[in-house]
Design a protein around this motif. Structure first.
Motif, PDB file in Angstrom:
ATOM      1  N   ASP A  94      44.275  37.249  52.891  1.00  0.00           N
ATOM      2  CA  ASP A  94      43.453  36.281  52.154  1.00  0.00           C
ATOM      3  C   ASP A  94      43.548  36.525  50.647  1.00  0.00           C
ATOM      4  O   ASP A  94      43.611  35.576  49.852  1.00  0.00           O
ATOM      5  N   ARG A  95      43.544  37.812  50.263  1.00  0.00           N
ATOM      6  CA  ARG A  95      43.628  38.131  48.839  1.00  0.00           C
ATOM      7  C   ARG A  95      44.939  37.616  48.256  1.00  0.00           C
ATOM      8  O   ARG A  95      44.963  36.988  47.203  1.00  0.00           O
ATOM      9  N   ALA A  96      46.047  37.850  48.973  1.00  0.00           N
ATOM     10  CA  ALA A  96      47.358  37.408  48.480  1.00  0.00           C
ATOM     11  C   ALA A  96      47.386  35.883  48.337  1.00  0.00           C
ATOM     12  O   ALA A  96      47.922  35.347  47.354  1.00  0.00           O
ATOM     13  N   GLU A  97      46.800  35.169  49.303  1.00  0.00           N
ATOM     14  CA  GLU A  97      46.825  33.705  49.230  1.00  0.00           C
ATOM     15  C   GLU A  97      45.911  33.182  48.122  1.00  0.00           C
ATOM     16  O   GLU A  97      46.280  32.266  47.378  1.00  0.00           O
ATOM     17  N   ALA A  98      44.726  33.793  47.989  1.00  0.00           N
ATOM     18  CA  ALA A  98      43.810  33.373  46.915  1.00  0.00           C
ATOM     19  C   ALA A  98      44.443  33.619  45.543  1.00  0.00           C
ATOM     20  O   ALA A  98      44.326  32.789  44.633  1.00  0.00           O
ATOM     21  N   ASP A  99      45.121  34.759  45.399  1.00  0.00           N
ATOM     22  CA  ASP A  99      45.800  35.059  44.131  1.00  0.00           C
ATOM     23  C   ASP A  99      46.878  34.009  43.829  1.00  0.00           C
ATOM     24  O   ASP A  99      46.994  33.523  42.702  1.00  0.00           O
ATOM     25  N   ALA A 100      47.660  33.668  44.865  1.00  0.00           N
ATOM     26  CA  ALA A 100      48.743  32.690  44.671  1.00  0.00           C
ATOM     27  C   ALA A 100      48.167  31.333  44.282  1.00  0.00           C
ATOM     28  O   ALA A 100      48.693  30.643  43.392  1.00  0.00           O
ATOM     29  N   LEU A 101      47.062  30.929  44.942  1.00  0.00           N
ATOM     30  CA  LEU A 101      46.462  29.621  44.651  1.00  0.00           C
ATOM     31  C   LEU A 101      45.851  29.606  43.252  1.00  0.00           C
ATOM     32  O   LEU A 101      45.966  28.618  42.512  1.00  0.00           O
ATOM     33  N   GLU A 102      45.193  30.717  42.868  1.00  0.00           N
ATOM     34  CA  GLU A 102      44.587  30.771  41.539  1.00  0.00           C
ATOM     35  C   GLU A 102      45.656  30.723  40.456  1.00  0.00           C
ATOM     36  O   GLU A 102      45.499  30.065  39.425  1.00  0.00           O
ATOM     37  N   LYS A 103      46.770  31.396  40.709  1.00  0.00           N
ATOM     38  CA  LYS A 103      47.852  31.419  39.719  1.00  0.00           C
ATOM     39  C   LYS A 103      48.447  30.023  39.532  1.00  0.00           C
ATOM     40  O   LYS A 103      48.761  29.605  38.418  1.00  0.00           O
ATOM     41  N   LEU A 104      48.565  29.279  40.629  1.00  0.00           N
ATOM     42  CA  LEU A 104      49.199  27.962  40.570  1.00  0.00           C
ATOM     43  C   LEU A 104      48.241  26.880  40.064  1.00  0.00           C
ATOM     44  O   LEU A 104      48.613  26.021  39.261  1.00  0.00           O
ATOM     45  N   PHE A 105      46.991  26.932  40.527  1.00  0.00           N
ATOM     46  CA  PHE A 105      46.056  25.824  40.244  1.00  0.00           C
ATOM     47  C   PHE A 105      44.962  26.197  39.242  1.00  0.00           C
ATOM     48  O   PHE A 105      44.188  25.335  38.841  1.00  0.00           O
ATOM     49  N   GLY A 106      44.873  27.486  38.896  1.00  0.00           N
ATOM     50  CA  GLY A 106      43.755  27.932  38.065  1.00  0.00           C
ATOM     51  C   GLY A 106      42.564  28.250  38.957  1.00  0.00           C
ATOM     52  O   GLY A 106      42.538  27.888  40.131  1.00  0.00           O
TER      53      GLY A 106
END
Lengths: 411, 86
Positions: A304-316
């Protein structure tokens, strides 16, 4: 060229048929319950998303039932429903116009286990002749092709939970290369002792016994995922041709990308974000233009952490609504990707985002805008993500059907 | 010596290979080919395997290749039963 989805066939733990599945998914009704298929009391996982109230023999020819594993039976019935939904009836004059791409991660494991048990307890002469193909992970491609007499390009992809989206990506490419129609079947399931025994050591499953607490992605109390069976079959065809024949178009497969994770211990970041960014570029969209993300939602703290990080990086931070309706079905392995694509297309049709259930999202609330109750909002585009054990990542971008842009493309 | 009948054959085929909806197995099927009845070579192999176990009689795969109809199958099995008893 555009690859349009014109037919859906859904068989999920919380709904048999597209209408039933969508009604329950909108309402937040979960199909995760105690395992009934076998006595799971001595296994570390005792919950699953089983497709209930579904008798394959009531839907399939009598000759097919004894020679097929349950996951093949589900795939064959969902294919029939998807073709009917698309208003297509393949015939001999057009048999080369239909391709079949399936994805499954373990083949017909339940069938295989039964025959191996017979081998060891009753002897080799008792093993079914159908064991020769029914356990095989590519069997669904064969059985679908044979049943509907299809002779177009055929493939079977095995990338665990990323497989459904990889099948969508390959189908899109086949349509671009000139195959008029492709049947894309991401349907999976191995809810048997051998399947459970094989999956438990990977550490992805929750050992919690409470259906309301076992699978809680993006929650500080996340303890793993829950296995499920089923999936969805999509009919994907050339968008312009679909409109010419007057077909209803659910939406367009606008972009697809797959990446592989770096090896364990590497300091490079996981590949999920790169897959998402590449799929967006392919679709010629920027992150701001995405209306919803259907997350992989591993349900493990690290995943979950890896996915949340990826989404935050892409979408803010909290830059896009994120949902995981698979909290109502469990993780369907290769069935997840096509079911999420079907879910996103239905969300576009109805202007709603179905909820993620049983999770507070409190662990990642500052990073992602997790949708935990039905949200009414126009959905014109969607990003669907999936990760398979072993380092597979896949991303698909969907765009709503739009007659105007298609007309401009043809002009 | 127990005789193998076409009713035995139908029962075994239904159990191990299923039944094609477009065919009435209860009709007069003795002279129809297995192909016409919707059974492929694998279905025949599976059926032979069950018959061998039930009757404890050997049915060599290569000899089965010449068997095309239920009547021929029943005659073949009864022939093998006689040979085995002799």
């Amino acid at each position: 060229m555009s690859a349009a989805v014109t037919g859906l066939g859904v068989l999920a733990p919380n709904g048999v048929g597209t209408g039933d599945y969508w009604r329950h998914t909108r309402a937040g009704t979960s199909g995760i319950r105690p395992i009934t298929r076998f006595d799971a009391s001595r296994y570390p996982i005792r919950l699953a998303g089983e497709v209930r109230d579904f008798d394959p023999a009531a839907h399939l020819p009598g000759r097919l039932v004894p020679q097929t594993d349950r996951m093949t039976q589900l795939a064959l019935v969902a294919t029939e429903w998807a073709l009917a939904d698309a208003g297509l009836a393949p015939d001999a004059a057009h048999d080369f116009d239909f391709g079949v791409v399936t994805s499954a991660s373990a083949g017909g494991l339940e069938f295989g286990q039964r025959e191996l048990q017979k081998l060891w307890t009753q002897g080799p002469s008792t093993v079914s002749a159908y064991m020769s193909f029914s356990w095989f992970y590519a069997v669904n491609t064969g059985q679908i092709s044979i049943r509907h007499k299809l002779r177009g390009p055929a493939a079977a992809l095995v990338t665990e939970q990323a497989g459904g989206l990889d099948a969508v990506g390959l189908s899109r490419r086949l349509v671009a290369d000139g195959t008029p129609v492709v049947i894309t079947a991401g349907v999976d399931g191995a809810l048997c002792p051998m399947g459970v025994a094989g999956q438990v050591p990977a550490g992805q499953w929750s050992t919690c016994d409470d259906p309301a607490r076992a699978y809680r992605p993006f929650d500080a109390g996340a303890s793993g995922g829950v296995a499920g069976e089923g999936g969805a079959v999509l009919v994907i065809e050339d968008g312009a041709a679909a409109r010419r024949r007057g077909a209803r178009v659910y939406g367009e497969i606008a972009g697809y990308a797959a990446t592989f994770d770096p090896p364990p211990g590497s300091d490079r970041e996981p590949g999920l974000g790169r897959a998402a960014a590449t799929a967006l570029r392919q679709a010629d969209l920027v992150p701001d233009e995405i209306d919803v993300v259907l997350a992989d939602a591993a349900g493990t703290l690290a995943g979950d952490r890896a996915e949340a990080d990826a989404l935050e990086k892409l979408f803010g931070p909290r830059g896009v609504p994120v949902t995981a309706p698979k909290t109502m079905t469990g993780r369907l392995s290769a069935g997840a990707g096509t079911l999420d694509v079907a879910t996103a297309l239905l969300a576009m049709r109805d202007g709603i985002i179905p909820p993620t259930v049983n999770t507070g999202g409190d662990g990642y609330g500052h990073q992602i805008d997790l949708v935990t109750s039905l949200r009414h909002v126009p959905v014109r585009t969607a990003l669907v993500l999936a990760r398979g054990i072993g380092g597979f990542n896949a991303a698909v971008v969907l765009r709503a059907a739009d007659r105007r842009s298609e007309g401009m493309e043809e002009a | 010596m127990s005789q193998f009948t076409i009713e035995d054959l139908k029962r075994i085929m239904r159990a191990c290979a299923g039944e094609d909806e477009s065919v009435d197995l209860d009709g007069d099927i003795g002279e129809l080919t297995f192909d016409q009845l919707g059974y492929d070579s694998l279905a025949l192999l599976e059926t032979a395997s069950r018959v061998q176990r039930e009757l404890r009689v050997a049915l060599p795969d290569e000899a089965l290749g010449d068997v095309e109809t239920p009547a021929q199958f029943v005659a073949f099995v009864n022939g093998r039963l006689l040979e085995t008893a002799a």
